[in-house]
Design a protein around this motif. Sequence first.
Motif, PDB file in Angstrom:
ATOM      1  N   ARG A 117       0.828  -1.208   0.000  1.00  9.13           N
ATOM      2  CA  ARG A 117       0.000   0.000   0.000  1.00  9.13           C
ATOM      3  C   ARG A 117       0.860   1.255   0.000  1.00  9.13           C
TER       4      ARG A 117
ATOM      5  N   GLU B  21       2.002   1.647  -3.576  1.00 10.89           N
ATOM      6  CA  GLU B  21       0.922   2.202  -4.399  1.00 10.89           C
ATOM      7  C   GLU B  21       0.856   3.718  -4.258  1.00 10.89           C
ATOM      8  N   GLN B  22       0.955   4.207  -3.029  1.00  8.99           N
ATOM      9  CA  GLN B  22       0.908   5.652  -2.794  1.00  8.99           C
ATOM     10  C   GLN B  22       2.101   6.363  -3.421  1.00  8.99           C
TER      11      GLN B  22
ATOM     12  N   HIS C 106       3.570   5.339  -6.130  1.00  9.28           N
ATOM     13  CA  HIS C 106       3.508   5.077  -7.582  1.00  9.28           C
ATOM     14  C   HIS C 106       4.697   4.259  -8.088  1.00  9.28           C
TER      15      HIS C 106
ATOM     16  N   LEU D 183      -4.134  -6.007  -3.342  1.00  5.76           N
ATOM     17  CA  LEU D 183      -3.459  -4.796  -3.796  1.00  5.76           C
ATOM     18  C   LEU D 183      -3.742  -4.484  -5.254  1.00  5.76           C
ATOM     19  N   ASP D 184      -3.574  -3.209  -5.602  1.00  7.96           N
ATOM     20  CA  ASP D 184      -3.679  -2.784  -7.005  1.00  7.96           C
ATOM     21  C   ASP D 184      -2.330  -2.816  -7.708  1.00  7.96           C
ATOM     22  N   ILE D 185      -1.232  -2.580  -6.985  1.00  8.78           N
ATOM     23  CA  ILE D 185       0.084  -2.602  -7.612  1.00  8.78           C
ATOM     24  C   ILE D 185       0.364  -4.004  -8.151  1.00  8.78           C
TER      25      ILE D 185
END
Length: 380
Positions: free
Chosen positions: A206, A209-210, A212, A235-237
Amino acid sequence: MVVTKFESWWVERGKCLFDRKRQGSAKMGWDVLVIQLTADNGITGSATCMAARSGAVSEAYLNETIAPVVLGRDPHDREAIFQELWSIDRHEAFFPVFLPGPIDVALWDMCAREAKLPLYKYIGACRSSLPVYASSNFLPHAEDYVAEALYYKKRGIKAYKVHPSGPVPFDMEVHQAVRDAVGESFTLMSDPVGTYTLNEAIRVGRQLEQLHYEWFEEPFRDFELWKYTELCRTLDIPIAATETTRGCHWGVAQVIAQRAADIVRADVSWKHGITGTLKIAHLAEAFGLNCEIHTTTMNYMDMVNLHVSCAIKNCKYFEYFVPEDHYRLPMKGDLPIDSEGMIHAPNAPGIGAELDWELIQASCRSYCCQEYAEGSSAAV
């Protein structure tokens, strides 16, 4: 054309590239074996092989178990040789993961040389260059990663991967410090080669992700599929894995089936050569995944990685392990990276890189040769 000579040189590199935590109490000389196959028409094919823990073990496997499979064979029969080595491995050979690949590479090099084509065109070219990312060692302080990232950014390279050395709070400090230093437009990845808990990996992911980051790689051992599946789900990453997954494409298939990776990893040293790496890349492409090619820690074999990367579509970057001085031997010269951070495949026949034979001879600890004649091989 048949292979009539199998030669190997055990070359001492004289470097230990791991800290004490990763080296353990065992020897870690990071030696290499240079392999050269010669055909009855005089054409040769070459590769280098990791011998990081025991050159003697690697040398014995090559000359006692693998050489008899290759001698007397047509080097175009790479798939048959690939399958035979897998069968031998299953029935009580249990090769170190980095041993069969270099043999396959030498066979491809020989055939591309015969065809008078650069290797990537012999495989089937998709492009001739791709962007590199500088890939760190494990460094002791956050400021060391910052300094290295800024150094390679100044050289024109537009991406950097940190290998933070743990524990988790230190890794997160590194991630923040490097992002603050290089700015938002610079591509970053993280590969802790970790033993995180699932909760730790989610926490770190996380943060990435923040900040980038491009991807989050290997926070667990590759066999921990449930943890990888949960991390990918949470997670999105993108999560990169399979660097050390055993079983070549068969092993990677299980990871994909379990949705345990968003990006898969392969290289010509640890994934059974060009033949195995292509199988993994094409498998990943069929599932809409990238196969990001992993460094071999040897510049000569990373040149082979470059050719494979230029023969597939689903690889975005070339991994440039730094500092390059640690990984150059036994290749002459540096990797062909330009001032814009792009690496270019050579157009000479075969791999198109030159081995430093004078240095190999000077650093050689032992030499083995087997020759094929009238249906049998004989050690020299």
